[in-house]
Scaffold this motif. Structure first.
Motif, mmCIF file in Angstrom:
data_model
loop_
_atom_site.group_PDB
_atom_site.id
_atom_site.type_symbol
_atom_site.label_atom_id
_atom_site.label_comp_id
_atom_site.label_asym_id
_atom_site.label_seq_id
_atom_site.Cartn_x
_atom_site.Cartn_y
_atom_site.Cartn_z
ATOM 1 N N UNK A 187 40.520 -49.311 -20.545
ATOM 2 C CA UNK A 187 40.916 -47.914 -20.775
ATOM 3 C C UNK A 187 40.419 -47.098 -19.592
ATOM 4 N N UNK A 188 41.326 -46.381 -18.942
ATOM 5 C CA UNK A 188 40.966 -45.662 -17.717
ATOM 6 C C UNK A 188 41.556 -44.261 -17.717
ATOM 7 N N UNK A 189 40.755 -43.287 -17.274
ATOM 8 C CA UNK A 189 41.214 -41.919 -17.057
ATOM 9 C C UNK A 189 40.935 -41.561 -15.605
ATOM 10 N N UNK A 190 41.857 -40.856 -14.950
ATOM 11 C CA UNK A 190 41.670 -40.527 -13.540
ATOM 12 C C UNK A 190 42.039 -39.077 -13.272
ATOM 13 N N UNK A 191 41.426 -38.532 -12.225
ATOM 14 C CA UNK A 191 41.698 -37.171 -11.778
ATOM 15 C C UNK A 191 41.766 -37.191 -10.259
ATOM 16 N N UNK A 192 42.835 -36.608 -9.708
ATOM 17 C CA UNK A 192 43.030 -36.599 -8.264
ATOM 18 C C UNK A 192 43.359 -35.189 -7.798
ATOM 19 N N UNK A 193 42.699 -34.766 -6.716
ATOM 20 C CA UNK A 193 42.968 -33.465 -6.106
ATOM 21 C C UNK A 193 43.424 -33.683 -4.673
ATOM 22 N N UNK A 194 44.567 -33.090 -4.301
ATOM 23 C CA UNK A 194 45.131 -33.219 -2.968
ATOM 24 C C UNK A 194 45.248 -31.827 -2.354
ATOM 25 N N UNK A 195 44.583 -31.638 -1.241
ATOM 26 C CA UNK A 195 44.608 -30.349 -0.557
ATOM 27 C C UNK A 195 45.260 -30.526 0.802
ATOM 28 N N UNK A 196 46.441 -29.993 0.959
ATOM 29 C CA UNK A 196 47.122 -29.997 2.248
ATOM 30 C C UNK A 196 46.858 -28.637 2.895
ATOM 31 N N UNK A 197 45.934 -28.601 3.830
ATOM 32 C CA UNK A 197 45.451 -27.341 4.384
ATOM 33 C C UNK A 197 46.555 -26.641 5.185
ATOM 34 N N UNK A 198 46.800 -25.392 4.830
ATOM 35 C CA UNK A 198 47.779 -24.537 5.518
ATOM 36 C C UNK A 198 49.155 -25.203 5.619
ATOM 37 N N UNK A 199 49.558 -25.840 4.540
ATOM 38 C CA UNK A 199 50.878 -26.466 4.485
ATOM 39 C C UNK A 199 51.970 -25.398 4.465
ATOM 40 N N UNK A 200 53.018 -25.626 5.250
ATOM 41 C CA UNK A 200 54.164 -24.730 5.256
ATOM 42 C C UNK A 200 55.236 -25.290 4.311
ATOM 43 N N UNK A 201 55.773 -24.429 3.460
ATOM 44 C CA UNK A 201 56.785 -24.873 2.511
ATOM 45 C C UNK A 201 57.974 -23.927 2.548
ATOM 46 N N UNK A 202 59.087 -24.436 2.057
ATOM 47 C CA UNK A 202 60.282 -23.608 1.902
ATOM 48 C C UNK A 202 60.937 -23.979 0.582
ATOM 49 N N UNK A 203 61.744 -23.093 0.062
ATOM 50 C CA UNK A 203 62.401 -23.343 -1.212
ATOM 51 C C UNK A 203 63.910 -23.363 -1.022
ATOM 52 N N UNK A 204 64.525 -24.446 -1.512
ATOM 53 C CA UNK A 204 65.978 -24.556 -1.550
ATOM 54 C C UNK A 204 66.376 -24.388 -3.010
ATOM 55 N N UNK A 245 43.552 -33.632 2.593
ATOM 56 C CA UNK A 245 42.385 -34.244 1.963
ATOM 57 C C UNK A 245 42.729 -34.639 0.534
ATOM 58 N N UNK A 246 42.474 -35.896 0.193
ATOM 59 C CA UNK A 246 42.742 -36.407 -1.146
ATOM 60 C C UNK A 246 41.459 -36.996 -1.718
ATOM 61 N N UNK A 247 41.079 -36.550 -2.905
ATOM 62 C CA UNK A 247 39.895 -37.068 -3.592
ATOM 63 C C UNK A 247 40.323 -37.548 -4.980
ATOM 64 N N UNK A 248 39.959 -38.784 -5.324
ATOM 65 C CA UNK A 248 40.350 -39.340 -6.616
ATOM 66 C C UNK A 248 39.168 -40.010 -7.290
ATOM 67 N N UNK A 249 39.010 -39.768 -8.573
ATOM 68 C CA UNK A 249 37.985 -40.418 -9.391
ATOM 69 C C UNK A 249 38.661 -41.085 -10.578
ATOM 70 N N UNK A 250 38.364 -42.369 -10.795
ATOM 71 C CA UNK A 250 38.908 -43.107 -11.934
ATOM 72 C C UNK A 250 37.743 -43.665 -12.751
ATOM 73 N N UNK A 251 37.745 -43.349 -14.051
ATOM 74 C CA UNK A 251 36.629 -43.753 -14.923
ATOM 75 C C UNK A 251 37.116 -44.737 -15.970
#
Length: 270
Positions: free
Chosen positions: A41-58, A72-78
Motif C-alpha cells: 500500500x503506497x501513497x505519494x505526493x509530488x511537487x513540480x515547480x517550473x520557475x518562470x514558465x511561459x504559458x499560453x492558452x488556446x 524542480x521536481x520533488x516526490x515522496x512515496x510512503x
C-alpha cells in the motif's frame, strides 16, 4: 510570467509476485519468495515547480512555451503497513533539478541533477534504480547512463549528474541531412548496504542453493562520456543519427572497445 507549481497526489494498493527466482531475505521480517504473493500500500505526493514558465492558452487548453530557468521536481512515496495485508513500511524520496540553457549562436547546454534515498527494509524493485539504457544499437536517451545496462545498478541513496551540450545544426542546403553534434557526460555515486538480503537461485560449493543477486550500487562512482551526431539522415519530420559513448572509471574494463557503446539517435526535424 508567474511561478508555476503543480502538485500531484496518488495512492495505490498492489498485490505483487516475484519472478526469475529472486528472493528477499531481510534480517528481520518476512521472507519474500516467488512461491507467494505480498501486498504493498503506497501513497505519494509530488511537487513540480517550473520557475518562470511561459504559458499560453488556446481556448481553454493550457500550452507551455517553456522556460530558461530550472524545473524542480520533488516526490515522496510512503509505503504503509497495516492496510489490509500490506506489511512493508518505507519512505522513498526523489528530487530532480533540470534546466536547458540556450547559448546564442552556438547551441544549448542541458543538465539534470537527480538524487534519491529509500529508507526501510524493502525488495530491490522498491529501492532506487539507477537509469541505465545501455546496449549497442539501443536508442540514445538523454538524461540517462548511456553505457549502463538496465537493472545492473541499484542504490539506497544516490546522486547523479547528466550534462549535454548540443551545437546548432549545420546548414547543408539539403532537406535530407542537417547534422547536429552534441557532447555528453554523466556521472553518479550511490550506496547500498545489506546486499546479501537479495538472493537468487545458484550454486554454493557446487550444490544448488541461494546466492547474492549480482548487481552494483555506484559506490565507486560511475562515469561516461559521449559524442552524438543527430539528423545525419532526415525522413519527413524524423532525424536519424548515431552516438558513441565510453564508460571510464572503476566500472570500466581493461579492453578499450568493451567500454564503448554505439546507439541510434532519433530527433524531430522542424
Amino acid at each position: 510570467v508567474t511561478p508555476r507549481i503543480k502538485v500531484l497526489a496518488s495512492a495505490n494498493y498492489q498485490r505483487i509476485g516475484l519472478t526469475d527466482g529472486y528472493e528477499f531475505h531481510p534480517e528481520s521480517g518476512t521472507v519474500l519468495a516467488p512461491d507467494r504473493t505480498f501486498d504493498v500500500a503506497e501513497a505519494s505526493l509530488e511537487a513540480i515547480w517550473t520557475i518562470r514558465e511561459k504559458v499560453m492558452y488556446l481556448g481553454t487548453k493550457r500550452v507551455s512555451k517553456g522556460t530558461q530557468f530550472p524545473r524542480i521536481s520533488v516526490k515522496a512515496a510512503k509505503g504503509i503497513s497495516g492496510i489490509e495485508a500490506a506489511a512493508l513500511d518505507y519512505l522513498r524520496l526523489n528530487i530532480d533539478i533540470q534546466q536547458d540553457v540556450p547559448i546564442r549562436a552556438v547551441g544549448k547546454f542541458s543538465y539534470l541533477i537527480s538524487a534519491g534515498k529509500t529508507t526501510g527494509n524493502v525488495p530491490l524493485f522498491l529501492q532506487q534504480m539507477n537509469l541505465g539504457t545501455g546496449g549497442n544499437w539501443n536508442l540514445s536517451v538523454i538524461n540517462s547512463f548511456e553505457t549502463m545496462k538496465p537493472s545492473m545498478f541499484y542504490s539506497k541513496e544516490h546522486v547523479s549528474i547528466f550534462t549535454r551540450f548540443t551545437f546548432k545544426p549545420i546548414k547543408t542546403g539539403k532537406k535530407w541531412t542537417s547534422p547536429q553534434f552534441g557532447i555528453h557526460h554523466a556521472m553518479g555515486t550511490g550506496s547500498f548496504d545489506c546486499k546479501e538480503e537479495h538472493q537468487i537461485a545458484g550454486f554454493v560449493n557446487e550444490t544448488p542453493g541461494l546466492v547474492q543477486l549480482p548487481f552494483y550500487s555506484m559506490d565507486k562512482g560511475y562515469y561516461e562520456v559521449g559524442i552524438i551526431a543527430d539528423k545525419l539522415i532526415n525522413l519527413n519530420t524524423t532525424g536519424f543519427g548515431l552516438g558513441i559513448f565510453y564508460n571510464y572509471g572503476a566500472y570500466s574494463v581493461p579492453q578499450f572497445d568493451k567500454n564503448l557503446t554505439v546507439k541510434v539517435s532519433l530527433s524531430f526535424v522542424l
